[in-house]
Design an enzyme around this catalytic site. Structure first.
Site, PDB file in Angstrom:
ATOM      1  N   HIS A  29     -34.872  -9.430  16.205  1.00  0.00           N
ATOM      2  CA  HIS A  29     -33.845 -10.965  16.822  1.00  0.00           C
ATOM      3  C   HIS A  29     -34.841 -11.338  17.942  1.00  0.00           C
ATOM      4  O   HIS A  29     -34.653 -11.808  19.047  1.00  0.00           O
ATOM      5  CB  HIS A  29     -32.733 -10.499  17.122  1.00  0.00           C
ATOM      6  CG  HIS A  29     -31.623  -9.763  16.523  1.00  0.00           C
ATOM      7  ND1 HIS A  29     -30.577  -9.146  17.027  1.00  0.00           N
ATOM      8  CD2 HIS A  29     -31.810  -9.300  15.319  1.00  0.00           C
ATOM      9  CE1 HIS A  29     -30.001  -8.488  15.809  1.00  0.00           C
ATOM     10  NE2 HIS A  29     -30.620  -8.731  14.818  1.00  0.00           N
TER      11      HIS A  29
HETATM   12  C1  LIG Z   1     -34.412  -4.518   9.862  1.00  0.00           C
HETATM   13  C2  LIG Z   1     -33.478  -6.115  10.178  1.00  0.00           C
HETATM   14  C3  LIG Z   1     -32.434  -6.198  10.335  1.00  0.00           C
HETATM   15  C4  LIG Z   1     -31.639  -7.202  10.779  1.00  0.00           C
HETATM   16  N1  LIG Z   1     -30.171  -7.152  10.687  1.00  0.00           N
HETATM   17  C5  LIG Z   1     -29.677  -8.469  11.229  1.00  0.00           C
HETATM   18  C6  LIG Z   1     -28.311  -8.350  11.112  1.00  0.00           C
HETATM   19  O1  LIG Z   1     -27.591  -7.459  10.779  1.00  0.00           O
HETATM   20  N2  LIG Z   1     -27.622  -9.475  11.775  1.00  0.00           N
HETATM   21  C7  LIG Z   1     -28.467 -10.791  11.640  1.00  0.00           C
HETATM   22  O2  LIG Z   1     -27.928 -11.625  12.292  1.00  0.00           O
HETATM   23  N3  LIG Z   1     -29.791 -10.733  11.605  1.00  0.00           N
HETATM   24  C8  LIG Z   1     -30.399  -9.496  11.173  1.00  0.00           C
HETATM   25  N4  LIG Z   1     -31.852  -9.591  11.067  1.00  0.00           N
HETATM   26  C9  LIG Z   1     -32.477 -10.713  11.313  1.00  0.00           C
HETATM   27  C10 LIG Z   1     -32.485 -11.629  10.080  1.00  0.00           C
HETATM   28  O3  LIG Z   1     -33.119 -11.000   8.818  1.00  0.00           O
HETATM   29  C11 LIG Z   1     -33.359 -12.927  10.333  1.00  0.00           C
HETATM   30  O4  LIG Z   1     -32.518 -13.717  11.399  1.00  0.00           O
HETATM   31  C12 LIG Z   1     -33.379 -13.914   9.476  1.00  0.00           C
HETATM   32  O5  LIG Z   1     -34.103 -13.398   8.102  1.00  0.00           O
HETATM   33  C13 LIG Z   1     -34.291 -15.158   9.733  1.00  0.00           C
HETATM   34  O6  LIG Z   1     -34.417 -16.112   8.696  1.00  0.00           O
HETATM   35  P1  LIG Z   1     -35.727 -16.771   8.578  1.00  0.00           P
HETATM   36  O7  LIG Z   1     -35.713 -17.755   7.550  1.00  0.00           O
HETATM   37  O8  LIG Z   1     -35.934 -17.429  10.127  1.00  0.00           O
HETATM   38  O9  LIG Z   1     -36.856 -15.574   8.538  1.00  0.00           O
HETATM   39  P2  LIG Z   1     -37.126 -14.674   7.257  1.00  0.00           P
HETATM   40  O10 LIG Z   1     -35.858 -14.467   6.499  1.00  0.00           O
HETATM   41  O11 LIG Z   1     -37.935 -13.420   7.862  1.00  0.00           O
HETATM   42  O12 LIG Z   1     -38.048 -15.508   6.381  1.00  0.00           O
HETATM   43  C14 LIG Z   1     -39.428 -16.145   6.861  1.00  0.00           C
HETATM   44  C15 LIG Z   1     -40.398 -16.066   5.793  1.00  0.00           C
HETATM   45  O13 LIG Z   1     -41.419 -16.935   6.113  1.00  0.00           O
HETATM   46  C16 LIG Z   1     -42.653 -16.108   5.530  1.00  0.00           C
HETATM   47  N5  LIG Z   1     -43.907 -16.707   6.228  1.00  0.00           N
HETATM   48  C17 LIG Z   1     -44.021 -16.505   7.593  1.00  0.00           C
HETATM   49  N6  LIG Z   1     -45.238 -16.947   7.839  1.00  0.00           N
HETATM   50  C18 LIG Z   1     -45.807 -17.670   6.683  1.00  0.00           C
HETATM   51  C19 LIG Z   1     -46.922 -18.391   6.683  1.00  0.00           C
HETATM   52  N7  LIG Z   1     -47.798 -18.722   7.517  1.00  0.00           N
HETATM   53  N8  LIG Z   1     -46.897 -19.248   5.262  1.00  0.00           N
HETATM   54  C20 LIG Z   1     -46.207 -18.685   4.311  1.00  0.00           C
HETATM   55  N9  LIG Z   1     -44.995 -18.150   4.430  1.00  0.00           N
HETATM   56  C21 LIG Z   1     -44.620 -17.333   5.548  1.00  0.00           C
HETATM   57  C22 LIG Z   1     -42.430 -14.631   5.553  1.00  0.00           C
HETATM   58  O14 LIG Z   1     -43.082 -13.872   4.595  1.00  0.00           O
HETATM   59  C23 LIG Z   1     -40.965 -14.519   5.215  1.00  0.00           C
HETATM   60  O15 LIG Z   1     -40.591 -14.517   3.707  1.00  0.00           O
HETATM   61  C24 LIG Z   1     -32.272  -8.538  10.938  1.00  0.00           C
HETATM   62  C25 LIG Z   1     -33.859  -8.423  10.511  1.00  0.00           C
HETATM   63  C26 LIG Z   1     -34.367  -7.070  10.122  1.00  0.00           C
HETATM   64  C27 LIG Z   1     -35.820  -7.079   9.834  1.00  0.00           C
END
Ligand SMILES: Cc1cc2nc3c(=O)[nH]c(=O)nc-3n(C[C@H](O)[C@H](O)[C@H](O)COP(=O)(O)OP(=O)(O)OC[C@H]3O[C@@H](n4cnc5c(N)ncnc54)[C@H](O)[C@@H]3O)c2cc1C
Lengths: 246, 586
Positions: free
Chosen positions: B513
């Site tokens: 987080h």
């Molecule tokens: C183990 C774990 C448990 C979690 N449990 C919870 C929970 O219970 N409740 C909760 O609210 N949240 C939880 N989270 C957090 C939640 O997963 C994230 O808040 C959410 O996935 C964020 O969405 P996002 O799109 O910002 O990032 P992400 O879903 O991580 O997606 C980002 C994507 O961007 C890609 N990327 C990064 N840099 C680049 C680049 N330069 N070029 C191209 N692609 C790139 C990555 O490979 C990834 O696929 C948890 C996270 C983890 C790791």
């Protein structure tokens, strides 16, 4: 503005993506464009688990490491230890693979000792750290006790491991504490990991703590209300009896 | 040499939770969307099959689906006087990689922030007087009321299981009475609880608290979402967080959005393509597109009308710094914005050891829990306490994966016979009452580019300078004893308290987080994005993710991350498309 390019792009995409790939072959894989989910048979991703043939340790290193593991998770009247679980085979395979090589880790310099909150900072990937630390451990023992680590009494061995853990014993070239932390972590991994990786042989550790393994469905037990649940463990390879003819 | 590709309407950088949300809404509105994802394709049958998904060594300890630090990592130090060193392998947080991002291996605890969390600065200053000068918190610029329809929609996309606590202003029995008013019930009933939650609930009620089921993205029954995708009932397998779900029972981009998206001709996804920078027009007012590199090392320029950063807070911040968009934050002067207000989460807990009863932690699920919210946000009077914010207190049963979860009571050594026997004796007989504490922004906690260490392309790594603050320490010291009291009421033999003491340690897993760095707000002098998550500097650059949070609340982030994404995408479709330009006049 009306995003005038939309139609044109759409058309070029429908021609099979060749326009997108125009200048030269694009390595990243393409998905979507209305083609649905890209299912293909036999594309499942089985784990890398190492095989009997994979090993890193010399015979001497292997013997010493096995003795350390047996002190960290001893065999006793209460149940099996690292020895019965064959943790040493797990470690040997892990060290021979991507993990031992630190292949997925950031291993660029400069290297510095770091604070306790900065984590692993050895310049050596795990397998090399084992190699150097095992040599230093034996030197240390020979200097003080006239025998290599494996030749000492269990009490002496425990004393030395405790000294490494509590940073009272230090080595010259590598950090004794970093090695201790790593081998403890890896030994616990080998004890409790799925048996496909070579340790936790016959699921002895799972049986001992009564972890039912990889069953993947406990809906019938949600309302256990604090009662003991007796389920023999299952690993990713199934369990003994499943493939016998009896 | 960089190859130029034909222009698209929108390019999404990263294809995890927020990327999938943006792609679905933008393609439904008729736009041509390209998502660039640095990691590989992942889907349920190929990557999370029930024949191998439940592999603790592979997926957690060998980081099977996380970003590899060999490709790029973060350097870390507790304070500006230290030298940051690279996290050589991950520890305290686990950035995702590949299609679905962290949405593949999250737990699914899906909360809404409180209405007061969105106005943390003005609300607390009004109630308690001026805040400490080095506490650099601020209001989001968007309110709970504005986000409410978007929270509701995400909950329906995911099929969240829970009990409403405040339905259009009416407090509901069994729900969270402190939550903001909801326009609708949760789409599914709460999960069935196990022994530990029953004990927690009884103990909390005894103390006069109002326990409620944690809103869960693990299904309590079969469900069809508004896009027509079907989720299956959760099997309580105990392999949720850090694992993909083989049963289609956890809401993820894969189960709730991607199959529909893949049917649309105006959506393209390119995997194994890492975006290196956002390119700007000569006059510096617009983004022209992005430069990316594929696995052969070849570089491409992808022009686009609109660029959206969906690459998770750490990488979104780094991309802005590398692309020289906005002024980097300077902790000396307090000026600049990019990298400002990096926040995290302050976790603590009390573990109960039972003698007779079995908690059977293997019968678990990622979001299987009961919680109380009396000590969260501004749900209690902070007068004279010397801190603001709070956290929820919850009892989850997520797993008994033995490498990760083998608690022993205080005083037992860390190895040897005594340790082993204690692991065996307590293995199925413990549960934890945890505090999920907020993290308020502080002047000296921030992100910038590391001066020494570089990634495999030779570009600076992101540097994290972070430690717990006085507010954090007081917060955790105040609330941890409440968790302890609940734990003591649960009927165990012994309770061990894990306080949050000492400096932040980058290694033991806490939560993924990470927040801040690309914060939103009302003033370009103090924020990177306006209230529509639009860059103040480049009007066709939008940012998604928890990096927008000016400070972190006492909840898991994703419910709020998703609501902000739906809010922004609606603004792009309804306002920006008709009249491209800044949606807020600075
Ligand atoms: C183990 C774990 C448990 C979690 N449990 C919870 C929970 O219970 N409740 C909760 O609210 N949240 C939880 N989270 C957090 C939640 O997963 C994230 O808040 C959410 O996935 C964020 O969405 P996002 O799109 O910002 O990032 P992400 O879903 O991580 O997606 C980002 C994507 O961007 C890609 N990327 C990064 N840099 C680049 C680049 N330069 N070029 C191209 N692609 C790139 C990555 O490979 C990834 O696929 C948890 C996270 C983890 C790791």
């Amino acid at each position: 503005m009306s995003f005038p390019t939309r139609r044109k792009i759409l058309k070029s995409l429908l021609l099979g993506g060749s326009a997108m790939a125009a200048p030269s072959a694009v390595f990243g894989a393409l998905y979507g464009r209305g083609e649905g989910m890209p299912w293909e048979p036999m594309k499942g991703q089985p784990p890398y688990y190492g095989t009997q043939e994979d090993n890193f340790f010399t015979a001497e290193e292997r013997a010493t490491t096995a003795v350390i593991c047996a002190r960290l998770i001893p065999s006793d009247e209460d149940g099996p230890g690292a020895t019965e679980a064959d943790v040493i085979s797990f470690l040997d395979r892990q060290m021979a693979g991507f993990y031992g090589r630190g292949q997925h880790w950031y291993m660029e310099g400069p290297f510095a000792e770091g604070t306790a909150t900065q984590g692993y900072q050895s310049e050596h990937p795990p397998a090399q750290l084992y190699r150097y630390a095992l040599a230093e451990l034996d030197n240390y023992c020979r200097d003080r006790h006239d025998a290599a680590f494996a030749g000492l009494s269990e009490a002496q061995q425990d004393e030395i491991l405790k000294g490494m853990d509590e940073e009272e014993i230090t080595f010259e070239g590598v950090s004794a504490k970093a090695f201790f932390d790593l081998i403890l972590k890896n030994t616990i991994e080998g004890y409790f990991a799925d048996p496909i990786y070579g340790g936790n042989r016959d699921m002895v550790a799972w049986q001992y703590v009564r972890f039912p393994g990889t069953r993947y469905d406990y809906r019938d037990f949600v309302k256990h209300n604090g009662a003991r649940i007796d389920l023999p463990p299952v690993s990713l390879m199934g369990r003994p009896g499943w493939n016998s003819l009896e | 040499m960089t190859n130029h590709l034909p222009k698209v309407d929108v390019v999404l950088v990263g294809f995890g939770w927020t990327g999938a949300i943006y792609a679905e809404k933008l393609t439904a509105a008729g736009m041509e969307v390209l998502a660039l994802e640095r990691g590989p394709w992942r889907d349920t049958p190929k990557d999370f099959a029930t024949t191998f998904a439940q592999d603790e060594l592979r997926y957690y300890w060998r980081h099977g689906m996380f970003q590899e630090t060999s490709q790029s990592t973060v350097t870390f130090r507790n304070n500006g006087a230290q030298t940051a060193l690279p996290m050589r392998h991950w520890g305290s947080f686990l950035p995702g990689n590949g299609v679905g991002g962290s949405g593949v291996h999250w737990n699914g605890q899906t909360y809404r922030f409180l209405p007061s969390d969105f106005v943390a600065k003005s609300h607390n200053a009004e109630r308690y007087g001026p805040l400490p000068e080095d506490m650099t918190i601020q209001d989001y610029g968007v309110t709970y009321e504005e986000l409410e329809p978007h929270f509701d929609y995400f909950e329906k996309i995911c099929g969240i299981c829970g009990t409403a606590g405040n339905l259009r202003g009416d407090i509901q029995k069994g729900g969270n009475p402190f939550e903001g008013p909801r326009s609708d019930e949760y789409p599914n009933p709460p999960m069935e609880m196990t022994f530990s939650q029953d004990r927690f609930e009884a103990a909390a009620r005894e103390m006069g608290l109002n326990p409620f089921p944690v809103p869960s993205a693990n299904m309590s029954r079969a469900y069809v979402n508004p896009l027509g995708l079907q989720l299956a009932p959760c099997t309580y397998c105990g392999f949720c967080e850090k694992y993909g779900c083989g049963n289609y029972a956890k809401s993820s981009p894969q189960t709730t959005i991607i199959p529909v998206l893949m049917q649309r001709p105006n959506f393209t996804l390119r995997t194994d393509s890492e975006v290196l920078s956002v390119e700007k027009s000569a006059d510096g007012t617009r983004a022209t597109g992005v430069t990316y590199v594929d696995t052969s090392g070849e570089r491409f320029f992808q022009p686009a009308e609109v660029v959206v950063l969906c690459a998770y807070p750490l990488e979104n911040t780094r991309l802005m710094l590398l692309s020289e968009i906005g002024t980097p934050y300077d902790p000396q002067t307090g000026e600049g914005v990019v990298g400002k207000n990096y926040c995290y989460q302050v976790m603590s807990g009390a573990t109960v050891f039972f003698d007779e009863e079995y908690t059977n932690g293997f019968v678990g699920a990622g979001a299987l829990g009961m919680a109380v919210d009396e000590y969260n946000g501004d749900n209690f009077d902070h007068s004279g306490l010397g801190f603001i914010g709070g956290g929820y207190i919850a009892c989850y049963t997520t797993n008994a994966r033995p490498i990760e979860s083998h608690p022993v009571p205080d005083g037992v050594p860390g190895w040897g016979s005594e340790w082993k026997q204690s692991v065996r004796a307590n293995f199925l007989k413990t549960t934890t009452v945890g505090v999920h504490g907020a993290s308020m922004a502080h002047r000296s906690n921030y992100l910038d580019l590391d001066p020494t260490y570089t990634d495999r392309h030779g570009r600076p790594l992101l540097r994290m300078t972070y430690d717990f603050t006085l507010n954090d320490r007081r917060l955790t010291a105040h609330i941890t004893p409440v968790a302890e009291e609940i734990a003591r009421g649960m009927g165990g033999r012994e309770v061990n308290v894990a306080e949050r003491k000492g400096s932040y340690d980058s290694m033991p897993y806490q939560t993924t987080h990470n927040t801040g760095g690309t914060i939103m707000g009302n003033d370009p002098q103090t924020s990177v994005c306006n209230r529509y998550c639009q860059s103040w500097d480049l009007h066709n650059l939008f940012v998604a993710g928890a990096g927008l949070f000016p400070q972190n609340a006492g909840y898991n982030p994703t419910g709020t991350v998703a609501a902000l994404a739906y809010w922004t995408v609606a603004a792009i479709i309804d306002q920006y498309m008709a009249d491209p330009g800044s949606l807020v006049q600075a």
